[in-house]
Scaffold this active site. Structure first.
Site, PDB file in Angstrom:
ATOM      1  N   ASP A  12       0.871  -1.177   0.000  1.00 23.57           N
ATOM      2  CA  ASP A  12       0.000   0.000   0.000  1.00 23.57           C
ATOM      3  C   ASP A  12       0.905   1.223   0.000  1.00 23.57           C
ATOM      4  O   ASP A  12       1.683   1.431   0.941  1.00 23.57           O
ATOM      5  CB  ASP A  12      -0.886   0.014   1.239  1.00 23.57           C
ATOM      6  CG  ASP A  12      -1.940  -1.081   1.213  1.00 23.57           C
ATOM      7  OD1 ASP A  12      -2.201  -1.626   0.119  1.00 23.57           O
ATOM      8  OD2 ASP A  12      -2.498  -1.396   2.277  1.00 23.57           O
ATOM      9  N   ASP A 136     -13.881  -2.997  -1.769  1.00 25.03           N
ATOM     10  CA  ASP A 136     -13.575  -2.710  -0.366  1.00 25.03           C
ATOM     11  C   ASP A 136     -14.887  -2.839   0.404  1.00 25.03           C
ATOM     12  O   ASP A 136     -15.701  -1.914   0.416  1.00 25.03           O
ATOM     13  CB  ASP A 136     -12.998  -1.303  -0.203  1.00 25.03           C
ATOM     14  CG  ASP A 136     -11.629  -1.152  -0.841  1.00 25.03           C
ATOM     15  OD1 ASP A 136     -10.988  -2.180  -1.128  1.00 25.03           O
ATOM     16  OD2 ASP A 136     -11.198  -0.003  -1.062  1.00 25.03           O
TER      17      ASP A 136
END
Length: 273
Positions: A12, A136
Site C-alpha cells: 500500500d 472494499d
C-alpha cells in the site's frame, strides 16, 4: 487439471511528508505506519518467489490525483511476475497509461462504481485479463442489503465502499461483483475493511459469499496472519490469497508460506519454479 493457488504480496503506497512514495501498513484502512521503500520491497518479493505482486496507491482516488506512474514504472523494472496496479484509475486513458508504465493488470474500485461502463470499455479495449475489479467491503447488520450471510450467529450483508474505505455506497457487494463479472471483469480483488490489518484471518464469510456468487477468479485480501489463513481462503473458494504485514515484517517468508501450504496439500508453485 487443478489450478495452482497463488500467493501474492501487496504494498500500500502513499506519499510521505516530503511528497515521496512510501509503503504503509494500517488497521481497518486507518492508522497508517511507514513500512519501507516501494521499489526495494518489490525487488525483494520478486526474488522471494511470489506468484504475483500488487501495488496499490491508497490515496489517489480520495485525493483526486493521478496514480504514481513513475513509481509504478520503477517497480515494474524490478519485478518479472505479473504486476497489478490500483488507485486513481477513473477512465480508459488511466488504464492505458498504467499498462504503459509496466502494469500487467489494473485494479479498479471507485472509478468502476462511479461509472460501471468503465468495466465494459476496459475489457473491450485491453482484454478482460487486464481488468481487476477491487471491492472494499464492510459488514452491515441492518436490513438495507440484498444478499445476507450468517456471521457469528447474526445476519449481515456486505457494503461496497469507495475512496479507500472512506465512503459507503449503499451498494451490496454481492450484487456488484455479479454485475462486474457480467461486464467483463477478469478477476475480483476482495478486501475486508473489518479484517484489514488485524492479522486475525481473512473475512471468510465475505470471501465465500463472493466465490459462491461468481465464476470469475477471486483474490482474497485483508487480515492474513499466517499461512493457515490462506488455506482458509482457498477452502472458501479463493484462487489467490494476498498478504502484506506477515511478509513486510518477516513474520513468514514467501518460501515458508508456500512450503506450508504445499505440505497441506494445496497446489502451489514452488518459489524457485
Amino acid at each position: 487439471m487443478t489450478l495452482t493457488k497463488r500467493v501474492i504480496p501487496c504494498i500500500d503506497v502513499d506519499l510521505d511528508d516530503d511528497g515521496e512514495p512510501a509503503v504503509y501498513t494500517g488497521v481497518n484502512f486507518e492508522e497508517l505506519a511507514y513500512t519501507g521503500d516501494p521499489v526495494e520491497m518489490a525487488k525483494r518479493y520478486n526474488e522471494a518467489g511470489a506468484d504475483e505482486f500488487v501495488f496499490l496507491d491508497i490515496t489517489a482516488s480520495a485525493e483526486g490525483r493521478e496514480t504514481m506512474l513513475d513509481t509504478v514504472s520503477a517497480v515494474a523494472d524490478e519485478v518479472f511476475i505479473p504486476l497489478t496496479v490500483g488507485g486513481g484509475i477513473r477512465d480508459t486513458d488511466d488504464i492505458r497509461e498504467t499498462l504503459r508504465a509496466g502494469a500487467d493488470k489494473v485494479s479498479i474500485n471507485s472509478g468502476a462504481i462511479a461509472d460501471p461502463s468503465l468495466v465494459d470499455r476496459g475489457a473491450k479495449a485491453f482484454g478482460s485479463q487486464c481488468i481487476v475489479i477491487s471491492v472494499d467491503a464492510r459488514r452491515r447488520f441492518d436490513e438495507q442489503g440484498q444478499h445476507y450471510t450468517q456471521v457469528d450467529g447474526e445476519s449481515c450483508w456486505f457494503e461496497c465502499t469507495v475512496h479507500g474505505g472512506r465512503e459507503g455506497t449503499g451498494m451490496d457487494a454481492i450484487e456488484w461483483v455479479q454485475e462486474a463479472q457480467r461486464r467483463g471483469a477478469g478477476e475480483l480483488f476482495v478486501n475486508s475493511i473489518d479484517a484489514d490489518g488485524t492479522q486475525d484471518g481473512y473475512d471468510v464469510p465475505l470471501t465465500a459469499a463472493v466465490c459462491d456468487a461468481v465464476s470469475t477468479p477471486v483474490i482474497a485480501s485483508s487480515g492474513c496472519g499466517a499461512p493457515g489463513d490462506m488455506a482458509d481462503a482457498y477452502d472458501a473458494g479463493a484462487d489467490a490469497a494476498l498478504a502484506a504485514s506477515i511478509f513486510h515484517f518477516d513474520e513468514y517468508s514467501i518460501a515458508e508460506t508456500k512450503e506450508t501450504l504445499a505440505d497441506a496439500g494445496y497446489p502451489i508453485r514452488a518459489p524457485d519454479a
